[in-house]
Design a protein around this motif. Structure first.
Motif, PDB file in Angstrom:
ATOM      1  N   GLN A  87      19.389  -2.212  -5.037  1.00  0.00           N
ATOM      2  CA  GLN A  87      20.342  -1.850  -3.992  1.00  0.00           C
ATOM      3  C   GLN A  87      20.520  -3.042  -3.072  1.00  0.00           C
ATOM      4  OE1 GLN A  87      17.400   1.147  -2.139  1.00  0.00           O
ATOM      5  NE2 GLN A  87      18.513   0.382  -0.340  1.00  0.00           N
ATOM      6  N   GLU A  88      21.466  -2.942  -2.155  1.00  0.00           N
ATOM      7  CA  GLU A  88      21.685  -3.998  -1.172  1.00  0.00           C
ATOM      8  C   GLU A  88      20.804  -3.768   0.047  1.00  0.00           C
ATOM      9  OE1 GLU A  88      25.770  -4.269  -0.126  1.00  0.00           O
ATOM     10  OE2 GLU A  88      26.419  -4.938  -2.119  1.00  0.00           O
ATOM     11  N   GLY A  89      20.388  -4.871   0.677  1.00  0.00           N
ATOM     12  CA  GLY A  89      19.599  -4.750   1.886  1.00  0.00           C
ATOM     13  C   GLY A  89      18.821  -6.005   2.195  1.00  0.00           C
ATOM     14  N   VAL A  90      17.838  -5.861   3.072  1.00  0.00           N
ATOM     15  CA  VAL A  90      16.966  -6.974   3.467  1.00  0.00           C
ATOM     16  C   VAL A  90      15.666  -6.862   2.674  1.00  0.00           C
ATOM     17  CG1 VAL A  90      15.707  -8.059   5.366  1.00  0.00           C
ATOM     18  CG2 VAL A  90      17.947  -7.019   5.783  1.00  0.00           C
ATOM     19  N   ILE A  91      15.327  -7.913   1.973  1.00  0.00           N
ATOM     20  CA  ILE A  91      14.104  -7.880   1.166  1.00  0.00           C
ATOM     21  C   ILE A  91      12.905  -8.289   2.015  1.00  0.00           C
ATOM     22  CG2 ILE A  91      14.081 -10.236   0.235  1.00  0.00           C
ATOM     23  CD1 ILE A  91      13.553  -6.975  -1.756  1.00  0.00           C
ATOM     24  N   ALA A  92      11.785  -7.627   1.778  1.00  0.00           N
ATOM     25  CA  ALA A  92      10.550  -7.932   2.498  1.00  0.00           C
ATOM     26  C   ALA A  92       9.369  -7.599   1.605  1.00  0.00           C
ATOM     27  CB  ALA A  92      10.474  -7.136   3.799  1.00  0.00           C
ATOM     28  N   GLY A  93       8.217  -8.193   1.915  1.00  0.00           N
ATOM     29  CA  GLY A  93       7.037  -7.982   1.090  1.00  0.00           C
ATOM     30  C   GLY A  93       6.942  -8.934  -0.083  1.00  0.00           C
ATOM     31  N   VAL A  94       7.822  -9.928  -0.108  1.00  0.00           N
ATOM     32  CA  VAL A  94       7.833 -10.883  -1.225  1.00  0.00           C
ATOM     33  C   VAL A  94       6.547 -11.711  -1.246  1.00  0.00           C
ATOM     34  CG1 VAL A  94       9.035 -12.859  -2.247  1.00  0.00           C
ATOM     35  CG2 VAL A  94      10.341 -10.991  -1.204  1.00  0.00           C
ATOM     36  N   GLU A  95       6.145 -12.222  -0.099  1.00  0.00           N
ATOM     37  CA  GLU A  95       4.928 -13.045  -0.039  1.00  0.00           C
ATOM     38  C   GLU A  95       3.700 -12.221  -0.415  1.00  0.00           C
ATOM     39  OE1 GLU A  95       4.470 -16.327   0.436  1.00  0.00           O
ATOM     40  OE2 GLU A  95       6.653 -16.387   0.223  1.00  0.00           O
ATOM     41  N   GLU A  96       3.692 -10.965  -0.029  1.00  0.00           N
ATOM     42  CA  GLU A  96       2.560 -10.095  -0.366  1.00  0.00           C
ATOM     43  C   GLU A  96       2.501  -9.845  -1.869  1.00  0.00           C
ATOM     44  OE1 GLU A  96       3.024 -10.112   3.785  1.00  0.00           O
ATOM     45  OE2 GLU A  96       4.554  -9.720   2.276  1.00  0.00           O
ATOM     46  N   ALA A  97       3.647  -9.582  -2.482  1.00  0.00           N
ATOM     47  CA  ALA A  97       3.687  -9.362  -3.934  1.00  0.00           C
ATOM     48  C   ALA A  97       3.262 -10.630  -4.678  1.00  0.00           C
ATOM     49  CB  ALA A  97       5.087  -8.939  -4.356  1.00  0.00           C
ATOM     50  N   LYS A  98       3.768 -11.764  -4.229  1.00  0.00           N
ATOM     51  CA  LYS A  98       3.419 -13.046  -4.847  1.00  0.00           C
ATOM     52  C   LYS A  98       1.907 -13.272  -4.791  1.00  0.00           C
ATOM     53  CE  LYS A  98       4.621 -17.999  -4.483  1.00  0.00           C
ATOM     54  NZ  LYS A  98       3.288 -18.605  -4.209  1.00  0.00           N
ATOM     55  N   ALA A  99       1.315 -13.017  -3.647  1.00  0.00           N
ATOM     56  CA  ALA A  99      -0.126 -13.229  -3.478  1.00  0.00           C
ATOM     57  C   ALA A  99      -0.930 -12.321  -4.417  1.00  0.00           C
ATOM     58  CB  ALA A  99      -0.520 -12.975  -2.030  1.00  0.00           C
ATOM     59  N   LEU A 100      -0.487 -11.094  -4.580  1.00  0.00           N
ATOM     60  CA  LEU A 100      -1.192 -10.165  -5.467  1.00  0.00           C
ATOM     61  C   LEU A 100      -1.133 -10.632  -6.917  1.00  0.00           C
ATOM     62  CD1 LEU A 100      -0.204  -6.668  -4.026  1.00  0.00           C
ATOM     63  CD2 LEU A 100      -2.530  -7.568  -4.278  1.00  0.00           C
ATOM     64  N   PHE A 101       0.052 -10.979  -7.374  1.00  0.00           N
ATOM     65  CA  PHE A 101       0.171 -11.432  -8.767  1.00  0.00           C
ATOM     66  C   PHE A 101      -0.637 -12.704  -9.007  1.00  0.00           C
ATOM     67  CE2 PHE A 101       4.087  -8.770  -8.851  1.00  0.00           C
ATOM     68  CZ  PHE A 101       3.803  -8.045 -10.007  1.00  0.00           C
ATOM     69  N   THR A 112       1.674  -1.441  -7.371  1.00  0.00           N
ATOM     70  CA  THR A 112       1.266  -1.780  -6.004  1.00  0.00           C
ATOM     71  C   THR A 112       2.250  -2.762  -5.374  1.00  0.00           C
ATOM     72  OG1 THR A 112      -1.081  -1.383  -6.438  1.00  0.00           O
ATOM     73  CG2 THR A 112      -0.545  -2.813  -4.585  1.00  0.00           C
ATOM     74  N   ALA A 113       2.638  -3.780  -6.118  1.00  0.00           N
ATOM     75  CA  ALA A 113       3.583  -4.766  -5.595  1.00  0.00           C
ATOM     76  C   ALA A 113       4.923  -4.118  -5.264  1.00  0.00           C
ATOM     77  CB  ALA A 113       3.780  -5.892  -6.602  1.00  0.00           C
ATOM     78  N   LEU A 114       5.402  -3.253  -6.144  1.00  0.00           N
ATOM     79  CA  LEU A 114       6.683  -2.593  -5.906  1.00  0.00           C
ATOM     80  C   LEU A 114       6.602  -1.627  -4.725  1.00  0.00           C
ATOM     81  CD1 LEU A 114       7.906  -1.839  -9.543  1.00  0.00           C
ATOM     82  CD2 LEU A 114       8.578  -3.737  -8.055  1.00  0.00           C
ATOM     83  N   ASN A 115       5.473  -0.943  -4.590  1.00  0.00           N
ATOM     84  CA  ASN A 115       5.309  -0.029  -3.453  1.00  0.00           C
ATOM     85  C   ASN A 115       5.335  -0.781  -2.125  1.00  0.00           C
ATOM     86  OD1 ASN A 115       5.125   2.185  -5.119  1.00  0.00           O
ATOM     87  ND2 ASN A 115       2.900   2.387  -4.971  1.00  0.00           N
ATOM     88  N   VAL A 116       4.635  -1.915  -2.089  1.00  0.00           N
ATOM     89  CA  VAL A 116       4.607  -2.719  -0.866  1.00  0.00           C
ATOM     90  C   VAL A 116       6.004  -3.254  -0.551  1.00  0.00           C
ATOM     91  CG1 VAL A 116       3.742  -4.858   0.174  1.00  0.00           C
ATOM     92  CG2 VAL A 116       2.176  -3.336  -1.048  1.00  0.00           C
TER      93      VAL A 116
END
Length: 277
Positions: free
Chosen positions: A40-54, A93-97
């Motif tokens: 969907q359209e919007g403001v993305i957030a949690g990218v750095e957190e997902a990156k760190a987890l992976f 977990t990454a997608l939830n965050v």
């Protein structure tokens, strides 16, 4: 970024004894590629957190969209490459965050823009109505809002249950004596309460569960007594996206909403496995 140790708790909760399905079905040592995309359209957030987890689990994560960026449907946010089992372990977990943080950031930005269009000086803030404070507070910041207190240890906010035990004036006196470094905020529900708080030396007066008409009358009373410029005015309680502009039209400094964290819908993001490498 949110501390990795905090994020890893969600992995431990989701896979306390490993990912049974992946371990049973995916051969050990399988390397794969995957992408996380916006649905969907919007403001993305949690990218750095997902990156760190992976990356913690050995998966290469190439960020394509940064925290705070506007995204469109089907935009690739992160490209992944690494052990297939690790990708699948972290996936939910990454997608939830990301979903929760992006949902909050998207809504915050919308409300901030609407409020600023009415009154550029007013700030939009969250509240403590959440159990996921690191996630939700960071999402509010990414969306352009004010996080408010992170915890009870951060600031002095005298509320009705405090005032059921100590008089308003005495509470402010004690708070001021307790620390010269902390701002003292007092929650009130009436014009008289606001005047008493301002007279007693409160730094911030929170007008709680008051109508726009009551707030306007209270601010005028503060001005008549020469108290308005001595305090910041926060309004809270019963404020929603439907009526927020009515409050923004007033001479207030902050509008705080529990809605930002307890009622916002998750942003739709998806992980798609491209295949083996």
């Amino acid at each position: 970024m949110i501390p990795l140790s905090y994020l890893l708790r969600f992995i431990e909760e989701d896979a306390p004894f490993g990912d049974l399905t992946s371990e049973a079905v995916v051969p050990e040592g399988t390397t794969a590629r995957a992408v996380i995309i916006a649905k969907q359209e919007g403001v993305i957030a949690g990218v750095e957190e997902a990156k760190a987890l992976f990356e913690h689990f050995g998966v290469e994560a190439e960020v394509k969209k940064l925290d705070g960026e506007e995204v469109k449907r089907e935009d690739v946010i992160i490209e992944l490459r690494g052990d297939a089992r690790a990708i699948l372990l972290v996936e939910r977990t990454a997608l939830n965050v990301m979903g929760r943080m992006s949902g909050i950031a998207t809504e915050v930005k919308k409300l901030v823009e609407r409020v600023k269009a009415v009154n550029p000086k007013v700030r939009v803030a969250g509240t403590r109505k959440t159990l996921l404070k690191p996630i939700d507070k960071r999402a509010i910041i990414i969306g352009g809002g004010e996080p408010h207190r992170f915890s009870l240890s951060d600031a002095i906010l005298i509320k009705d249950n405090h005032l059921a035990l100590v008089s308003l004036e005495e509470a402010i006196r004690r708070a001021k004596a307790f620390s010269v470094y902390k701002v003292v905020e007092v929650e009130v529900e009436s014009l008289e309460g606001a005047l008493r708080a301002a007279r007693a030396g409160a730094d911030v007066v929170m007008l709680d569960n008051m109508t726009p008409e009551e707030i306007a009358e209270t601010i005028e009373a503060l001005k008549r007594e020469g108290l308005r410029e001595r305090v910041k005015i926060e309004v809270s309680g019963g404020i929603t996206p439907k009526n927020i502009e009515e409050y923004a039209e007033l001479d207030v400094d902050v509008i705080s909403l529990g809605y930002l964290t307890h009622s916002v819908r998750n942003f739709d993001v998806s992980l798609e496995m491209i295949g083996k490498v």
